[in-house]
Design an enzyme around this catalytic site. Structure first.
Site, PDB file in Angstrom:
ATOM      1  N   HIS A   1      -3.505   5.950   3.863  1.00 25.74           N
ATOM      2  CA  HIS A   1      -4.312   4.785   3.504  1.00 25.74           C
ATOM      3  C   HIS A   1      -3.747   3.502   4.099  1.00 25.74           C
ATOM      4  O   HIS A   1      -4.458   2.717   4.741  1.00 25.74           O
ATOM      5  CB  HIS A   1      -4.411   4.681   1.979  1.00 25.74           C
ATOM      6  CG  HIS A   1      -5.384   3.655   1.495  1.00 25.74           C
ATOM      7  ND1 HIS A   1      -5.007   2.352   1.243  1.00 25.74           N
ATOM      8  CD2 HIS A   1      -6.698   3.733   1.212  1.00 25.74           C
ATOM      9  CE1 HIS A   1      -6.061   1.677   0.814  1.00 25.74           C
ATOM     10  NE2 HIS A   1      -7.104   2.491   0.788  1.00 25.74           N
TER      11      HIS A   1
ATOM     12  N   ASP B   1       0.848  -1.191   0.000  1.00 22.01           N
ATOM     13  CA  ASP B   1       0.000   0.000   0.000  1.00 22.01           C
ATOM     14  C   ASP B   1       0.889   1.248   0.000  1.00 22.01           C
ATOM     15  O   ASP B   1       1.924   1.267  -0.654  1.00 22.01           O
ATOM     16  CB  ASP B   1      -0.914  -0.035   1.238  1.00 22.01           C
ATOM     17  CG  ASP B   1      -2.250   0.647   1.002  1.00 22.01           C
ATOM     18  OD1 ASP B   1      -2.242   1.891   0.935  1.00 22.01           O
ATOM     19  OD2 ASP B   1      -3.272  -0.045   0.887  1.00 22.01           O
TER      20      ASP B   1
ATOM     21  N   SER C   1     -11.500  -0.863   0.740  1.00 23.88           N
ATOM     22  CA  SER C   1     -10.160  -1.054   1.301  1.00 23.88           C
ATOM     23  C   SER C   1     -10.253  -1.414   2.776  1.00 23.88           C
ATOM     24  O   SER C   1      -9.503  -2.253   3.290  1.00 23.88           O
ATOM     25  CB  SER C   1      -9.321   0.213   1.145  1.00 23.88           C
ATOM     26  OG  SER C   1      -9.048   0.491  -0.196  1.00 23.88           O
TER      27      SER C   1
END
Length: 871
Positions: free
Chosen positions: A223, A183, A530
Site C-alpha cells: 500500500h 503507511d 488512498s
C-alpha cells in the site's frame, strides 16, 4: 423543574467536574477497534508548540504525574510521550487502576488507544468471507515482465488534474519538497523509487515503528509503495510511468502492518517524527469515520503551525450512505480526499479459441496477464452450492460474488481441485472496470475482474458452445478508455462531516497504476481514496515548488477553490457536495491564477435563509471584473423514516436552492479585495424529512479565457434536530439472550442477573451522529434513579461522540444490574441492585442540540424489566 432536567444537570455537572478536575474515561464503542489495555492520557496544560518555556511546564506536568503514580503504587508502562503537538502520554495499565489514574491532578481525559486501518476498497460489495481488497497473491514470479503496447500511457491522471501542463510549461517536478508517507513503508529498493535509503536517496528519511529499526522498507503489503509511486516515482526508462512530483524527497514511516492495521499512538509518534524531519506534506491514507476531537486530528491541525499540510483519505464506504466522511482525521486544517475514476485503465485480452473475432477484456491487480495459454470457461451458479465441483478442474471459473452463497466454501474447493483462475463479476451500475483479488495465505488462485456486459457476453457464448475455450496467450497490456472516467467512484465515502462541514476534495483514485514492492511484482493497478490522497499530496508538492513564499494554508486554499465540480452522469446534474466536496483538483489552474476567495466553503447547517459573503482577493497586477453565478447540485436524502440508508436506496431530487446576489458583477483593483454579499434559501419543495441540498457559487473573471473559482455550499432542508438518531421504532431493542422483547409489552421480563443469558441486553443503531448518549435506570414509576455504569469497552452509560452505525452494524449494552447513584456522591456506585421492576432509558443528544433543553434529546424507554435474583 422536572425530574429529567434535574438529573440531566447533575450528569452535566458530573461530566464537567470529571473533565476539569479528575479527568473522564472515554470508552470506545463497539465499532471502534482498540489496543487492549493501552490508553491515551491528555493533560490539562496546552502543548508547547514552538515555545521552550511552555515545553518545560509540560515536562514538569509529566514528571508530577509519574511521581503521583509511584505514590499510589500503580503499575503502568509508558508507551509514548508527547509534548509539542499534543500534551499527552500513552500507557498500558490494568483496567482496575484507571479510576485512580484519572483522579491525579492535571489529568484531562483518558481514552483507549485506537487501531486504524488502510481503507478497504470494497467493504460491502464483496460478500465472501475469503475476500478482502488487499493484494499480494499472483500467479507469476517477480521476474515476469511488464508488457505493454507501444502507445500505452500509464500517466493519464496527469492530464485529469493539470499535472502534464505544470511539467511541460513550468518544469516543476516537486524539487526541494519533502513528503512524508505514514503507511506500510516504502520499498525504496524499487528502481522507480530511488533504489536506496538514506542521505542522497529519494527515500531519505524514515523509520520502521513495527520493528523499531531504521529500515522502513515495505515488502509485504504494498500500500505505502503504491502511494509513494503515485506521488513521486520515476520509471520513465522502463514502463514510462512517472509520479506527479518525481523530484520530491520522501520520508517513509512504517506504522501499518502487513494487514494494513496500525495503532493510534504509533501513528502519532510518526507525525511528530515527520515534523522533526522537515516534511512539508504528510500523506496519511487511513480510513474510518469519526469526530474532529481525536488526538490525531488535534496533532494534524497543530502541524499547520509549522507550515505542514496533512492529507488524508476520505474513506471507501461509499455504499454506506451519508455521514461517512473523513478518514481518520477531520481537523479543520487537514484535507480529506474523495475518489474519482481514472479516464483509462490497464486491461488484457482473451479470445475465443474457435473464433478470434470474439474477445473479452479482463483486469488484474497485478498489471499482468494470466500466465497460462488457454483454458475452458465454466460459470458458477447463482444462489446455490454445486454438488459436483470437479467440473471446474483446470477451468477458468466465472463467479458473481453477490449471488454466491456465503455458506458455500467455493473458493477453497476451487483451489483444491486446481481451478486455473477466477473471473469475478463486479456489479457496477455504469458497467465500468474495477479490480479485485484475494488475500489469504492459503489461496493462490489467480483472479481478474470483468464487468456485467462482458459476463453476459460470455454467458451467451457459453449457451452456443458449452465447451467454450478462451485463448489467454496474449500477454500485452492495453490501456483502454474508461466509460466511468471523470465520474465519482462508487466506493468513495459521502459526507458531510459529523459537524456538517464540507471536507472533501476530489482526485483520481479509481484504476490507478503505480509501483509495488519488488518482491510482490513491482507494479499494481489499485483503486481507493488512498490513491486519490496521493494525487493531492503530489499536486501540493508542485504548487509549493511554484510558490515557495506562500504558506501551507494558502496552498491548501488555492488547490481547493480551483477544483472543478463533477457531473453526476446517472442523475444528469452536478454531483452533490456531500459526495464530491469542492470538486476535482487542477493544480495547473491553481498555479497560474492570482485570485483568492475566502471562505473556501459555505456551511449553511439548517438555516432556511442565510445571508452570506465572499471576499474576493485580486493578487494580480490588473483590474479584474468578476461575474457571480449560482451552479446547483443534486439534492439527496439519506434516510428512510428513522433509519439511515445505504447509498443505493438514497433519494435524489433536482430541486435547487435559491441564490440572490446583491451584485452579480464585482470589480476588484490589483492588490485589493472586495466583499460581496448574497442570500441562499433552501429549496421550497423539499418537505420530506432528511433532504440535503448543495451547489456552488462560481466567481469568474469576465475575460473569456479566464479560469473560474467555485465555492461549494451545503445545507439541510428543515430543522437539523429532526434527524433521527436511535432508529425508532425498530430500535433500540431489549433482549434476553437472543430473544427480542416487544417494545409494546407491558408484561415484565424476568432476569436473574446471574450471567449474560439472564441479563438485560440493549441493542441499538445510530442513524445520525450524536455528541452524547446517556443510559439511565428508572424505577417502577419511570423516575430516574441513576446512570448505568460501564460493563464493557463497547458502550457505557455516558458515551460521547458516537458515529453513525453502518449497515448490519449493531451496538449492544449488557446491564449487570448496577447503577451510579448520582444523588449519593460519596457512594455513587450502587453495586447490588434491589429486586423489583425497572426500566432502562436511552437519551441521545440531537445534532447541534442544547444539552440543557429536554426537547433536544431523542429518548427511548425499554419494556419493563423484573430483577429476580436467584438465592
Amino acid at each position: 423543574m422536572n425530574r429529567f432536567l434535574i438529573y440531566l444537570i447533575i450528569i452535566i455537572i458530573y461530566c464537567v467536574q470529571a473533565i476539569k478536575a479528575k479527568g473522564i474515561i472515554k470508552r470506545a464503542t463497539k465499532h471502534v477497534e482498540i489496543v487492549e489495555n493501552a490508553y491515551l492520557l491528555k493533560f490539562s496544560i496546552p502543548p508547547s508548540y514552538k515555545d521552550d518555556n511552555k515545553k518545560l511546564n509540560v515536562i514538569k506536568q509529566h514528571e508530577y504525574f509519574y511521581d503521583e503514580i509511584k505514590k499510589k503504587g500503580l503499575n503502568i508502562t509508558i508507551r509514548y510521550e508527547f509534548h509539542e503537538l499534543i500534551n499527552a502520554i500513552t500507557f498500558e495499565a490494568k483496567d482496575d487502576d484507571l479510576k485512580s489514574i484519572v483522579e491525579i491532578n492535571g489529568v484531562q481525559s483518558v481514552e483507549p488507544v485506537q487501531k486504524h486501518r488502510i481503507p478497504p476498497i470494497s467493504f460491502n460489495m464483496i460478500k465472501s468471507k475469503y475476500t478482502q481488497m488487499f493484494f499480494d497473491k499472483r500467479d507469476w514470479t517477480t521476474n515476469t515482465p511488464l508488457n505493454l503496447t507501444k502507445e500505452a500511457n500509464l500517466n493519464t491522471i496527469h492530464k485529469m488534474i493539470g499535472v502534464d501542463l505544470v511539467h511541460k510549461q513550468f518544469g516543476y517536478y516537486g524539487k526541494g519538497i519533502k513528503v512524508g508517507v505514514i503507511d506500510t513503508g516504502i520499498d525504496y529498493l524499487h528502481p522507480a523509487l530511488g533504489g536506496c535509503f538514506g542521505p542522497g536517496c529519494k527515500v531519505e528519511y524514515g523509520y520502521n515503528y513495527l520493528e523499531n529499526t531504521w529500515n522502513p522498507r515495505d515488502i509485504c503489503s504494498g500500500h505505502g509503495t503504491h502511494i509513494a509511486g503515485i506521488i513521486g516515482a520515476n520509471d520513465s526508462m522502463h514502463s514510462g510511468f512517472i509520479g506527479i512530483a518525481p523530484q520530491i524527497t520522501f520520508g517513509a514511516y512504517r506504522v501499518m502492518n502487513c494487514n494494513g492495521q496500525g495503532e493510534g499512538d504509533v501513528i502519532m509518534t510518526a507525525l511528530q517524527r515527520a515534523k522533526d524531519d522537515g516534511m512539508n506534506i504528510i500523506n496519511l491514507s487511513m480510513g474510518g469515520n469519526g469526530w474532529a476531537v481525536n488526538p490525531l486530528s488535534e496533532m494534524a491541525d497543530a502541524l499547520t503551525k509549522y507550515g505542514i499540510i496533512v492529507v488524508t483519505a476520505n474513506g471507501n464506504y461509499g455504499t454506506e450512505g451519508i455521514f461517512e466522511s473523513g478518514g481518520t482525521l477531520l481537523g479543520r486544517e487537514t484535507i480529506a480526499v474523495a475518489s474519482i475514476e481514472n479516464t483509462h485503465y490497464l486491461s488484457f485480452k482473451a479470445y475465443d479459441v474457435s473464433d478470434k473475432n470474439f474477445s473479452i477484456d479482463y483486469v488484474t491487480v497485478s498489471a499482468r496477464a494470466f500466465t497460462f495459454p488457454s483454458a475452458k470457461i465454466e460459470i458458477f451458479p447463482d444462489h446455490i452450492c454445486p454438488e459436483n465441483f470437479m467440473i471446474y478442474e483446470n477451468k477458468v471459473v466465472m463467479v458473481n460474488l453477490e449471488t454466491s452463497p456465503l455458506s458455500c466454501p467455493w473458493l477453497g474447493i476451487l483451489q483444491i481441485i486446481n481451478a486455473r483462475a477466477i473471473l469475478i463479476i463486479i456489479r457496477n451500475e455504469t458497467l465500468g472496470p474495477t479490480t479485485a483479488n484475494f488475500n489469504n495465505e492459503q489461496i493462490k488462485i489467480p483472479t481478474a475482474t470483468i464487468n456485467l456486459i462482458t459476463a453476459q457476453l460470455i454467458k451467451e457464448r457459453k449457451k452456443k458452445n458449452n465447451d467454450l475455450e478462451m485463448d489467454f496467450s496474449e500477454k500485452i497490456g492495453h490501456v483502454l478508455p474508461n466509460p466511468l472516467g471523470y465520474s465519482m467512484s462508487y466506493y468513495s465515502s459521502w459526507g458531510l462531516s459529523n459537524l456538517l462541514d464540507i471536507k472533501e476534495i476530489v482526485a483520481p483514485g479509481g484504476m490507478i497504476f503505480s509501483t509495488y514492492p519488488v518482491p510482490l511484482g513491482s507494479y499494481a493497478q489499485l483503486s481507493g481514496s488512498s490513491m486519490s490522497t496521493a494525487c493531492v499530496a503530489g499536486a501540493l508538492a508542485l504548487y509549493m515548488e511554484a510558490n515557495p513564499s506562500k504558506n501551507s494554508r494558502h496552498a491548501r486554499d488555492m488547490l481547493t477553490i480551483y477544483a472543478n465540480p463533477i457531473y453526476d452522469m446517472k442523475n444528469k446534474e452536478k454531483a452533490s457536495v456531500l459526495q464530491q466536496g469542492t470538486g476535482l483538483i487542477n493544480v495547473y489552474n491553481s498555479i497560474i491564477s492570482s485570485t483568492l476567495i475566502t471562505p473556501t466553503r459555505i456551511l449553511l447547517y439548517d438555516k432556511s435563509f442565510s445571508y452570506k459573503y465572499l471576499d474576493i482577493h485580486n493578487n494580480g497586477k490588473r483590474v479584474i471584473t468578476y461575474n457571480l453565478k449560482h451552479c446547483p447540485a443534486i439534492s439527496v436524502n439519506g434516510y428512510n423514516g428513522t433509519r439511515s440508508i445505504r447509498t443505493n436506496y438514497m433519494k435524489f431530487n433536482h430541486s435547487a436552492a435559491i441564490v440572490k446576489f446583491v451584485k452579480d458583477k464585482v470589480t476588484v483593483q490589483p492588490g485589493s479585495s472586495v466583499r460581496t454579499y448574497f442570500t441562499i434559501s433552501s429549496p421550497k419543495d423539499l418537505i420530506e424529512q432528511g433532504w440535503f441540498y448543495s451547489g456552488f457559487i462560481q466567481v469568474k473573471p469576465i475575460k473569456q479565457s479566464a479560469i473560474a473559482v467555485t465555492i461549494p455550499y451545503a445545507g439541510f432542508a428543515g430543522d437539523i434536530k429532526s434527524l433521527p438518531i436511535l432508529g425508532q421504532p425498530e430500535f433500540p431493542q431489549l433482549r434476553k439472550s437472543n430473544k427480542i422483547i416487544s417494545s409494546n409489552t407491558t408484561t415484565p421480563t424476568i432476569f436473574t442477573m446471574e450471567n449474560s443469558k439472564n441479563r438485560p441486553i440493549i441493542t441499538m443503531v445510530i442513524s445520525t451522529p450524536t455528541k452524547l448518549l446517556l443510559i439511565y435506570a428508572l424505577n417502577f414509576d419511570k423516575k430516574i434513579i441513576g446512570r448505568i455504569p460501564r460493563v464493557n469497552l463497547h458502550l457505557v452509560g455516558i458515551t460521547r461522540y458516537l458515529t453513525k452505525t453502518r449497515f448490519n452494524q449493531i451496538l449492544y449494552y449488557e446491564w449487570n444490574g448496577n447503577i451510579v447513584d448520582l444523588e449519593n456522591k460519596k457512594n455513587g456506585f450502587k453495586s447490588y441492585f434491589d429486586v423489583g421492576i425497572y426500566y432502562l432509558k436511552i437519551s441521545a443528544l440531537k445534532m447541534f442540540g442544547n444539552i440543557l433543553n429536554e426537547s433536544d434529546w431523542e429518548s427511548w424507554i425499554s419494556p419493563p424489566i423484573k430483577i429476580q435474583r436467584k438465592k
